[in-house]
Write a protein that holds these residues in place. Sequence first.
Motif, short mmCIF file in Angstrom:
data_model
loop_
_atom_site.label_atom_id
_atom_site.label_comp_id
_atom_site.label_asym_id
_atom_site.label_seq_id
_atom_site.Cartn_x
_atom_site.Cartn_y
_atom_site.Cartn_z
N LEU A 37 0.75 -1.08 -0.12
CA LEU A 37 -0.01 -0.01 0.02
C LEU A 37 0.91 1.16 0.06
O LEU A 37 0.66 2.44 -0.58
N TYR B 166 -7.28 -3.07 -2.52
CA TYR B 166 -6.43 -3.35 -1.49
C TYR B 166 -6.75 -4.58 -0.75
O TYR B 166 -7.72 -4.80 -0.20
N THR C 23 -5.76 -7.70 1.84
CA THR C 23 -5.06 -8.41 2.91
C THR C 23 -5.60 -9.70 3.46
O THR C 23 -6.69 -10.08 2.89
N GLN D 32 -6.01 -4.36 7.53
CA GLN D 32 -6.59 -3.25 6.47
C GLN D 32 -6.01 -1.84 7.41
O GLN D 32 -6.74 -1.26 8.07
N GLN E 138 -6.83 3.53 7.09
CA GLN E 138 -8.28 3.76 6.68
C GLN E 138 -8.56 5.27 6.88
O GLN E 138 -9.29 5.66 5.71
N ILE F 268 -12.65 2.48 -3.67
CA ILE F 268 -11.71 1.61 -3.09
C ILE F 268 -12.39 0.48 -2.91
O ILE F 268 -13.54 0.27 -2.37
N ARG G 287 -12.13 -3.09 -1.06
CA ARG G 287 -11.08 -3.92 0.01
C ARG G 287 -11.40 -5.36 0.01
O ARG G 287 -12.69 -5.68 0.05
N THR G 288 -10.58 -6.01 -0.04
CA THR G 288 -10.77 -7.58 0.03
C THR G 288 -10.03 -8.24 1.29
O THR G 288 -8.65 -7.74 1.37
N TRP H 19 -16.96 -7.92 9.15
CA TRP H 19 -16.22 -7.50 8.02
C TRP H 19 -17.24 -7.28 7.01
O TRP H 19 -17.86 -8.30 6.56
N ALA I 194 -16.75 -5.80 3.83
CA ALA I 194 -16.12 -5.66 2.60
C ALA I 194 -16.01 -6.95 1.95
O ALA I 194 -16.63 -7.97 2.32
N VAL J 156 -7.95 -10.44 -3.79
CA VAL J 156 -7.77 -9.26 -4.49
C VAL J 156 -7.65 -9.28 -6.14
O VAL J 156 -8.26 -8.65 -6.90
#
Length: 364
Positions: free
Chosen positions: A232, A255, A257, A263, A266, A281, A283-284, A300, A302, A307
């Motif tokens: 990142l 993004y 992780t 993550q 933020q 954005i 996020r995964t 969670w 997202a 990714v």
Amino acid sequence: MNGANATVEFGVTLKTRDGRSVAFACGPEERMLDAAERQDLYPPAQCGEGSCGACLAYVVSGEVEREPSGPSALPDRERAKGGVLLCRCRPLSDVELSAPYDAAMIRFEPEPERDAVIEAIEVLSAPMRRLVLRLGPGRDGGTGVDFEPGQYLELTVPGTDLTRAYSIASTPNWDGRVELLIRLQPGGRFGTWLNETAAPGMRLVARGPRGAFVLRDRGLDPRWFVAGGSGLAPVLSMLRRMAEWGDPQPARLFYGTWRPDEQVCQDELTTLQSSLPGLEIVRTVANPGTEPGAEPNPSWAAGTGSVVNALSASLEAASRQGEPLPDIYVCGSSGMVEAIRAAAVKAGLPEDRVFHEQCGGAVG
């Protein structure tokens, strides 16, 4: 080798992507990177050990001898195109090379070395730290730090041989402040030092900036960024620069992780979405539980999974809807970088529109 042949040197010409050329002499027993630096030419390079791929170039003509290198640094697909690593290559004749970067990425003097004082060390997650440094005056006496977003610094702990390279997450400025994101690798010497010994006020030696993983000026083509873990950092620098300059290109960040608590940054990403209109954005998290193998964490909200899969789905959607395909900037593990490249090519994106840098390969 007899005395007559001991002084034989071949001519090496390196032609950059923007059509400029530099030339240097190199003996058959000398690695090309060593020969270039001996003659005050400093092309992009990092590890000097054939494990990072930063000094990649392509043989246009001539014969070379390749030394063994890491498969992720010089994949078979690059080798098949004539790819060589300058730190693991010797000439057997005059050689012409092509470089995948512009002439501006080549330095003609040793990289600047500056004192750096630790201003702050912040715990972002169990494995991640934010290291904030204040660089001392440069050769010209100025305190500013000038670099291309995406580049990195090489840090050395004074009085030791402990040296590591880390991408810069901040943007160029006049006060010498530099922000780095560092993942603590199990057993890593620098990470152990940072976690157990380092403290505000302590000094490091910083060399650089280095690296050719930088933004390309390609008009209004969309820019998509893919970051894994500490990858990142350079992406954050690039997005911050886009926001500062008001760049009009549509931008999207993927993004990824392993766990939700990894993550990081933020607040910074939320700020970027406010200052960079249109930034999306994605996020995964590969495992939304708190530990490997744990049950999914319902908090969670997202994306779950790879990714790479998230990027592939977005590319397919853009293609179906007739949207222009993006330039892709990716920084992460060698496996992630290769998977992203393959997914982009499968979606019809030319290989030369995927710009990448590996991170996490060396024990930190």
